[in-house]
Design a protein around this motif. Structure first.
Motif, short mmCIF file in Angstrom:
data_model
loop_
_atom_site.label_atom_id
_atom_site.label_comp_id
_atom_site.label_asym_id
_atom_site.label_seq_id
_atom_site.Cartn_x
_atom_site.Cartn_y
_atom_site.Cartn_z
N THR A 13 34.64 -41.20 40.74
CA THR A 13 34.51 -39.42 40.85
C THR A 13 36.05 -38.89 41.11
O THR A 13 36.11 -38.05 41.85
N ALA A 14 36.90 -39.59 40.30
CA ALA A 14 38.24 -38.80 40.27
C ALA A 14 38.02 -37.42 39.73
O ALA A 14 37.43 -37.12 38.77
N ARG A 15 39.25 -36.42 39.98
CA ARG A 15 38.86 -35.25 39.41
C ARG A 15 39.16 -35.29 37.84
O ARG A 15 38.65 -34.17 37.21
N THR A 16 39.99 -36.23 37.50
CA THR A 16 40.26 -36.24 36.05
C THR A 16 38.98 -36.75 35.16
O THR A 16 38.83 -36.69 34.03
N GLY A 17 37.81 -37.21 35.92
CA GLY A 17 36.78 -37.69 35.12
C GLY A 17 36.51 -39.37 35.54
O GLY A 17 37.34 -39.68 36.41
N ARG A 18 35.37 -39.83 34.98
CA ARG A 18 34.90 -41.14 35.30
C ARG A 18 36.02 -42.13 34.45
O ARG A 18 35.99 -43.41 34.74
N ARG A 19 36.30 -41.73 33.14
CA ARG A 19 36.68 -43.02 32.29
C ARG A 19 38.24 -42.78 32.18
O ARG A 19 39.10 -43.95 32.05
N ILE A 20 38.97 -41.81 32.25
CA ILE A 20 40.47 -41.60 32.00
C ILE A 20 41.27 -42.42 33.15
O ILE A 20 42.04 -43.09 32.57
N PRO A 21 41.00 -42.32 34.44
CA PRO A 21 41.61 -43.36 35.18
C PRO A 21 41.65 -44.88 34.79
O PRO A 21 42.63 -45.47 35.03
N TRP A 22 40.51 -45.30 34.20
CA TRP A 22 40.70 -46.61 33.84
C TRP A 22 41.15 -46.70 32.38
O TRP A 22 41.79 -48.04 32.47
N VAL A 23 41.47 -45.83 31.65
CA VAL A 23 42.18 -45.83 30.55
C VAL A 23 43.83 -45.99 30.76
O VAL A 23 44.34 -46.99 30.15
N VAL A 24 44.02 -45.15 31.92
CA VAL A 24 45.45 -45.16 32.28
C VAL A 24 45.99 -46.58 32.82
O VAL A 24 46.86 -47.36 32.55
N ALA A 25 44.83 -46.89 33.73
CA ALA A 25 45.04 -48.24 34.38
C ALA A 25 45.28 -49.41 33.72
O ALA A 25 46.18 -50.26 33.58
N GLY A 26 44.23 -49.40 32.40
CA GLY A 26 44.18 -50.75 31.63
C GLY A 26 45.21 -50.83 30.92
O GLY A 26 45.79 -51.88 30.73
N VAL A 27 45.66 -49.61 30.05
CA VAL A 27 47.02 -50.04 29.18
C VAL A 27 48.32 -50.17 29.78
O VAL A 27 48.91 -50.84 29.22
N THR A 28 48.11 -49.64 31.11
CA THR A 28 49.57 -49.93 31.77
C THR A 28 49.55 -51.37 32.24
O THR A 28 50.51 -52.25 32.10
N GLY A 29 48.33 -51.99 32.78
CA GLY A 29 48.39 -53.25 33.09
C GLY A 29 48.26 -54.19 31.87
O GLY A 29 48.85 -55.56 31.93
N GLY A 30 47.73 -53.73 30.63
CA GLY A 30 47.73 -54.69 29.57
C GLY A 30 49.30 -54.83 29.01
O GLY A 30 49.65 -55.74 28.68
N ALA A 31 50.23 -53.62 29.17
CA ALA A 31 51.60 -53.80 28.92
C ALA A 31 52.18 -54.78 29.76
O ALA A 31 53.28 -55.48 29.30
N ALA A 32 51.98 -54.79 30.94
CA ALA A 32 52.63 -55.62 31.82
C ALA A 32 52.21 -56.83 31.52
O ALA A 32 53.13 -58.11 31.48
N GLY A 33 51.01 -57.33 31.09
CA GLY A 33 50.40 -58.67 30.83
C GLY A 33 51.39 -59.33 29.58
O GLY A 33 51.82 -60.28 29.36
N LEU A 34 51.57 -58.08 28.73
CA LEU A 34 52.18 -58.66 27.20
C LEU A 34 53.49 -58.83 27.66
O LEU A 34 54.40 -59.70 26.89
N ALA A 35 54.17 -58.22 28.51
CA ALA A 35 55.46 -58.48 29.12
C ALA A 35 55.70 -59.66 29.53
O ALA A 35 56.71 -60.65 29.34
N VAL A 36 54.61 -60.18 30.48
CA VAL A 36 54.65 -61.64 31.02
C VAL A 36 54.83 -62.62 29.92
O VAL A 36 55.47 -63.77 29.96
N LEU A 37 53.89 -62.59 29.12
CA LEU A 37 53.69 -63.14 27.69
C LEU A 37 55.29 -63.41 27.24
O LEU A 37 55.57 -64.64 26.67
N ALA A 38 55.84 -62.37 27.02
CA ALA A 38 57.17 -62.46 26.29
C ALA A 38 58.03 -63.18 27.18
O ALA A 38 58.97 -63.83 26.29
N LEU A 39 57.97 -63.35 28.23
CA LEU A 39 58.86 -64.03 29.10
C LEU A 39 58.28 -65.46 29.28
O LEU A 39 59.14 -66.43 29.79
N ALA A 40 57.27 -65.90 28.98
CA ALA A 40 56.43 -66.99 29.33
C ALA A 40 57.31 -68.37 28.64
O ALA A 40 57.63 -68.29 27.42
N GLN A 41 57.43 -69.26 29.60
CA GLN A 41 58.05 -70.44 28.81
C GLN A 41 57.36 -71.78 29.39
O GLN A 41 57.82 -72.97 29.32
N SER A 42 56.12 -71.57 29.70
CA SER A 42 55.07 -72.69 29.67
C SER A 42 53.66 -72.33 29.39
O SER A 42 53.40 -71.14 29.44
#
Length: 415
Positions: A86-115
């Motif tokens: 029920t966010a003021r910006t809509g039902r879908r946009i908040p999850w787009v923002v959270a999703g791409v931000t979290g996805g970028a963080a996961g890719l950064a973890v992979l860049a540093l992964a040594q195991s």
């Protein structure tokens, strides 16, 4: 099943969105596919080879399998949560923002992964987050787009998928090593979502309209009885079979070039070339296929014929294991997947059971995208190692595509 789902789906999204919105949606979708396929096409395979050279196939199977299991759960859950947001910006946009931000963080973890455990953790985060964004983006289509235009929009989403795979593969190849490839994909994924978020076109759910939350009702909603909604069930099954075929065909492409084709050049470049050729022919058919389907009012015949083309391409990989054969098969595969991607997406939105739970229901359908990633390495590894090698593997992929194509005929409510 009656035409009820189509009628329900048409209740909203009756004002066609403009080209700018479709372009922004497609760009955000492209970014998600870059975040997925830069790793899947090359980076995870190279990382598995680097961390466990004697067990690269089984390591890749473990990483992608665990990540896909996360994806299989995340997509419908985040889709259902976006239905209730029920966010003021809509039902879908908040999850787009959270999703791409979290996805970028996961890719950064992979860049540093040594195991291997670190790779698994990073890839699981990528799958968790990007599936939140993907669930929200796909649900926006039936929210905003009337039935008569969904083939067209599905075509442009198909374009973004193709270009996303190509860009992801290119970034993984030219960014300067495994870490550089991951970071380049991360930056692209975030930047690509910015225009869509800034447009702020979204469906808004008032807090007073949100149903009361009960765990039993929430969890029970993910079971959509195929006896009550048979067309939804058949659509889910056929998409699963087609995606299992595609996952088997592409997941081991790097190893196919090195171990079966004996490609003489850099195998990374070989994968990029094949991906580019596939993209060219897919782009030639994806929008046209969607438009023709919209104009004719027919979906099934396009899906069936494109599935037969896909089956033929995978069978070529089984019997013609040369660089020339791989090039021809890639071109044919793109022709089939172009039409299939656009029209099957439109068909899926036409058989959704309810208008209120589009995010959840499309998330359930997207299990048919994620589950093959779990099963493909489980199936492919023993086939390659013990049951006939790459000839048997690609013959199996062709048989799955053929079955998925023919079973589309069981859907009754969509012409």
């Amino acid at each position: 099943m009656t035409a009820g789902p189509q009628a329900a789906a048409a209740e909203e999204g009756t004002t066609p969105p403009g080209g700018r919105w479709v372009g922004a949606l497609s760009l955000a979708n492209l970014g998600v596919w870059v975040g997925w396929f830069g790793p899947l096409q090359l980076l995870l395979a190279r990382q598995a080879e680097q961390l466990s050279p004697d067990h690269k196939a089984s390591t890749l199977a473990l990483v992608t399998g665990v990540g896909a299991a996360v994806s299989m759960v995340a997509n419908p859950v985040f889709g259902a949560l976006s239905d209730r947001t029920t966010a003021r910006t809509g039902r879908r946009i908040p999850w787009v923002v959270a999703g791409v931000t979290g996805g970028a963080a996961g890719l950064a973890v992979l860049a540093l992964a040594q195991s291997v455990p670190a790779v698994i953790a990073g890839w699981c985060l990528v799958q968790l987050a990007l599936n939140a964004a993907f669930a929200a983006l796909t649900a926006a289509v039936p929210d905003q787009v009337p039935v008569r235009r969904r083939g067209l929009v599905g075509g442009w989403l198909g374009v973004s998928q193709v270009i996303g795979i190509l860009v992801g593969t290119a970034l993984a190849t030219i960014a300067g090593g495994i870490a550089g490839g991951y970071l380049a994909c991360a930056v692209f994924t975030v930047v690509a979502a910015v225009p869509y978020v800034l447009m702020r076109r979204d469906s808004v759910l008032a807090a007073s309209d949100r149903p009361a939350f009960h765990w039993r009702t929430f969890l029970g909603g993910f079971w959509i009885d195929p006896r009550r909604h048979p067309d939804f069930g058949w659509a889910l099954l056929t998409r699963f079979l087609m995606n299992l075929s595609y996952s088997i065909s592409t997941m081991y492409l790097l190893y196919y070039l090195t171990d079966a084709v004996r490609y003489e050049g850099d195998a990374d470049n070989g994968v990029l070339i094949l991906t580019a050729l596939n993209a060219v022919t897919m782009l030639a058919t994806v929008v046209i296929g969607g438009i023709r389907s919209d104009r004719s009012g027919r979906r099934k015949s396009y899906v069936i014929r494109s599935g037969l083309v896909i089956a033929a391409a995978t069978l070529l990989l089984a019997v013609w294991q040369t660089w020339t054969g791989a090039v021809v098969a890639s071109l044919i595969l793109g022709l089939g997947f172009g039409v299939y991607t656009a029209v099957d997406f439109a068909l899926l939105t036409d058989v959704l059971p309810t208008a209120e739970d589009r995010g959840r229901d499309l998330g359930v359908i997207n299990i048919a995208n994620a589950l093959p990633q779990v099963l493909a390495p489980v199936i492919a590894a023993p086939v390659v190692l013990h049951l006939g090698g790459y000839t048997a593997l690609y013959a199996l992929a062709g048989a799955l595509a053929l079955a998925g194509s023919l079973l589309v005929r069981r859907i009754r409510s969509v012409p």
